[in-house]
Design a protein around this motif. Structure first.
Motif, PDB file in Angstrom:
ATOM      1  N   ALA A   1       0.052  -1.137   4.824  1.00 42.27           N
ATOM      2  CA  ALA A   1      -0.418   0.256   4.887  1.00 42.27           C
ATOM      3  C   ALA A   1      -1.570   0.461   3.905  1.00 42.27           C
ATOM      4  N   ILE A   2      -2.490  -0.492   3.928  1.00 43.11           N
ATOM      5  CA  ILE A   2      -3.677  -0.385   3.091  1.00 43.11           C
ATOM      6  C   ILE A   2      -4.637   0.559   3.792  1.00 43.11           C
ATOM      7  N   GLY A   3      -5.199   1.495   3.041  1.00 42.73           N
ATOM      8  CA  GLY A   3      -6.045   2.524   3.648  1.00 42.73           C
ATOM      9  C   GLY A   3      -7.429   2.042   4.015  1.00 42.73           C
TER      10      GLY A   3
ATOM     11  N   ALA B   1       0.741  -5.655  -7.411  1.00 41.98           N
ATOM     12  CA  ALA B   1       0.148  -6.909  -6.938  1.00 41.98           C
ATOM     13  C   ALA B   1      -0.999  -6.608  -5.988  1.00 41.98           C
ATOM     14  N   ASP B   2      -1.948  -7.559  -5.947  1.00 40.24           N
ATOM     15  CA  ASP B   2      -3.033  -7.472  -4.977  1.00 40.24           C
ATOM     16  C   ASP B   2      -2.619  -8.333  -3.785  1.00 40.24           C
ATOM     17  N   SER B   3      -2.476  -7.712  -2.630  1.00 32.95           N
ATOM     18  CA  SER B   3      -1.945  -8.445  -1.476  1.00 32.95           C
ATOM     19  C   SER B   3      -2.937  -9.451  -0.895  1.00 32.95           C
TER      20      SER B   3
ATOM     21  N   LYS C   1       0.879   4.237  -8.724  1.00 34.83           N
ATOM     22  CA  LYS C   1       1.595   4.283  -7.444  1.00 34.83           C
ATOM     23  C   LYS C   1       2.914   3.518  -7.559  1.00 34.83           C
TER      24      LYS C   1
ATOM     25  N   ASP D   1       1.794  -2.342  -4.595  1.00 34.31           N
ATOM     26  CA  ASP D   1       0.479  -1.698  -4.627  1.00 34.31           C
ATOM     27  C   ASP D   1      -0.250  -2.282  -5.824  1.00 34.31           C
ATOM     28  N   MET D   2      -1.595  -2.273  -5.743  1.00 39.69           N
ATOM     29  CA  MET D   2      -2.302  -2.799  -6.911  1.00 39.69           C
ATOM     30  C   MET D   2      -2.538  -1.709  -7.954  1.00 39.69           C
TER      31      MET D   2
ATOM     32  N   LYS E   1      -1.337  -0.756   9.702  1.00 39.30           N
ATOM     33  CA  LYS E   1      -1.999   0.510   9.988  1.00 39.30           C
ATOM     34  C   LYS E   1      -3.492   0.277  10.170  1.00 39.30           C
TER      35      LYS E   1
ATOM     36  N   GLY F   1       0.845  -1.196   0.000  1.00 41.43           N
ATOM     37  CA  GLY F   1       0.000   0.000   0.000  1.00 41.43           C
ATOM     38  C   GLY F   1       0.877   1.241   0.000  1.00 41.43           C
TER      39      GLY F   1
ATOM     40  N   GLY G   1       0.090   4.578  -0.313  1.00 38.90           N
ATOM     41  CA  GLY G   1      -0.576   5.870  -0.083  1.00 38.90           C
ATOM     42  C   GLY G   1       0.411   6.806   0.602  1.00 38.90           C
ATOM     43  N   ARG G   2      -0.092   7.862   1.213  1.00 36.50           N
ATOM     44  CA  ARG G   2       0.841   8.798   1.848  1.00 36.50           C
ATOM     45  C   ARG G   2       1.604   8.140   2.993  1.00 36.50           C
ATOM     46  N   PHE G   3       0.928   7.307   3.780  1.00 36.51           N
ATOM     47  CA  PHE G   3       1.558   6.667   4.938  1.00 36.51           C
ATOM     48  C   PHE G   3       2.570   5.604   4.507  1.00 36.51           C
TER      49      PHE G   3
HETATM   50  P1  ATP Z   1      -3.045   8.288   3.113  1.00 37.41           P
HETATM   51  O1  ATP Z   1      -1.923   8.216   4.078  1.00 37.41           O
HETATM   52  O2  ATP Z   1      -2.742   8.976   1.852  1.00 37.41           O
HETATM   53  O3  ATP Z   1      -4.383   8.631   3.693  1.00 37.41           O
HETATM   54  P2  ATP Z   1      -3.666   5.653   3.319  1.00 37.41           P
HETATM   55  O4  ATP Z   1      -2.481   4.871   3.736  1.00 37.41           O
HETATM   56  O5  ATP Z   1      -4.689   6.020   4.300  1.00 37.41           O
HETATM   57  O6  ATP Z   1      -3.133   6.886   2.576  1.00 37.41           O
HETATM   58  P3  ATP Z   1      -4.764   5.099   0.756  1.00 37.41           P
HETATM   59  O7  ATP Z   1      -4.447   6.409   0.195  1.00 37.41           O
HETATM   60  O8  ATP Z   1      -6.119   4.569   0.645  1.00 37.41           O
HETATM   61  O9  ATP Z   1      -4.423   4.885   2.239  1.00 37.41           O
HETATM   62  O10 ATP Z   1      -3.683   4.143   0.148  1.00 37.41           O
HETATM   63  C1  ATP Z   1      -3.679   2.810   0.324  1.00 37.41           C
HETATM   64  C2  ATP Z   1      -2.946   2.197  -0.833  1.00 37.41           C
HETATM   65  O11 ATP Z   1      -3.115   0.798  -0.708  1.00 37.41           O
HETATM   66  C3  ATP Z   1      -3.510   2.615  -2.183  1.00 37.41           C
HETATM   67  O12 ATP Z   1      -2.471   3.052  -3.014  1.00 37.41           O
HETATM   68  C4  ATP Z   1      -4.149   1.323  -2.692  1.00 37.41           C
HETATM   69  O13 ATP Z   1      -4.012   1.169  -4.099  1.00 37.41           O
HETATM   70  C5  ATP Z   1      -3.366   0.264  -1.953  1.00 37.41           C
HETATM   71  N1  ATP Z   1      -4.129  -0.970  -1.784  1.00 37.41           N
HETATM   72  C6  ATP Z   1      -5.368  -1.115  -1.305  1.00 37.41           C
HETATM   73  N2  ATP Z   1      -5.729  -2.396  -1.299  1.00 37.41           N
HETATM   74  C7  ATP Z   1      -4.669  -3.107  -1.768  1.00 37.41           C
HETATM   75  C8  ATP Z   1      -4.417  -4.484  -1.990  1.00 37.41           C
HETATM   76  N3  ATP Z   1      -5.321  -5.412  -1.724  1.00 37.41           N
HETATM   77  N4  ATP Z   1      -3.226  -4.827  -2.488  1.00 37.41           N
HETATM   78  C9  ATP Z   1      -2.289  -3.899  -2.767  1.00 37.41           C
HETATM   79  N5  ATP Z   1      -2.466  -2.588  -2.570  1.00 37.41           N
HETATM   80  C10 ATP Z   1      -3.642  -2.185  -2.082  1.00 37.41           C
END
Ligand code: ATP
Ligand code: ATP
Ligand code: CA
Length: 218
Positions: A73-75, A51-53, A37, A32-33, A99, A9, A11-13
């Motif tokens: 760190a999936i949101g 990849a999809d985790s 990203k 990340d999927m 997270k 994942g 995202g920002r985190f």
């Molecule tokens: P932010 O810190 O920006 O708020 P966040 O960590 O809360 O980010 P998202 O912005 O939603 O969360 O980012 C989560 C990331 O996880 C996204 O880039 C998303 O594509 C990725 N993601 C979600 N589900 C999966 C999965 N099953 N496999 C791989 N990556 C995934």
């Protein structure tokens, strides 16, 4: 053998964890999927892969069994976060940090074997709230539900007095563990140590005691 990290994942985190680990010279697999990203991290991480985790086979093929520490760190997709954690647990990954989005999510993660659950938005919110309440509270770190460490800038009430005169431990039940003065830090202040204006006191204690101290002297 070099320790292997993976971040799922970006995202920002997750992205900032990935950047920081890479900056420190660590070996990081970034997943990340989302293709965009992943492209963003191609030059930063050791490997960046789409990849999809929640796809167990995909993780197996990427060698996740050999990763020492995985950060999930999936949101918002709590379902994916839980399933990913379960799969990693079954692989026997040595350390899994996840997270959490909310308290309910956190509870589940702890039950299914996450080694560490982090809650960055909530924790940062708390820290900022404490510095909003008092501009002299520079930082706040929760040690447990009951105990914390705070960083406090000495104002008038603390200035030009020694720890004995203030009698902090006896009166408030908390301990001054360090005093920062400019670039210097004194990590075991003596009872006769005199505090001067703008010194930064690092104080450990129960939330109740710290709060009493703050009301009286900050
Ligand atoms: P932010 O810190 O920006 O708020 P966040 O960590 O809360 O980010 P998202 O912005 O939603 O969360 O980012 C989560 C990331 O996880 C996204 O880039 C998303 O594509 C990725 N993601 C979600 N589900 C999966 C999965 N099953 N496999 C791989 N990556 C995934
Ligand atoms: P105590 O019985 O409380 O440990 P003490 O008899 O050991 O105290 P000192 O260590 O000389 O006496 O300290 C006298 C008082 O000064 C302590 O009771 C405490 O209130 C305060 N004090 C000294 N050092 C600190 C510190 N690092 N943090 C907080 N208070 C301190
Ligand atoms: Ca978010």
């Amino acid at each position: 053998m070099k320790k292997l990290y993976a971040v799922i994942g970006l995202g920002r985190f997750g992205g900032s964890i990935c950047k920081e680990l890479s900056k420190e010279g660590k070996e990081v697999l970034a997943i990340d999927m989302d293709e965009d990203k992943v492209n963003e991290y191609k030059e930063i991480a050791t490997h960046a892969v789409i990849a999809d985790s929640t796809d167990e086979l995909a993780l197996k093929e990427l060698g996740f069994r050999n990763i020492d520490h995985v950060i999930v760190a999936i949101g918002d997709n709590i379902h994916a976060s839980i399933l990913t954690t379960l799969i990693l647990g079954e692989f026997g990954v040595r350390k899994i940090t996840v997270k959490a989005q909310n308290n309910y999510h956190e509870k589940i993660l702890e039950k299914i074997g996450a080694d560490e659950v982090v809650h960055p938005e909530r924790d940062m919110g708390r820290r900022i709230a404490h510095s909003i309440i008092s501009s002299n509270v520079l930082d706040y770190l929760e040690l447990s539900d009951e105990y914390s460490v705070v960083e406090i800038k000495a104002g008038e009430k603390l200035s030009d007095k020694t720890l004995i005169e203030l009698d902090i431990r006896k009166k408030f039940g908390c301990n001054v563990v360090a005093i920062k003065r400019g670039k210097d830090i004194n990590v075991s202040p003596m009872p006769n140590e005199q505090i001067i204006m703008n010194d930064i006191l690092i104080i450990i204690g129960s939330d109740k005691d710290i709060s009493r101290f703050q009301k009286a002297l900050v």
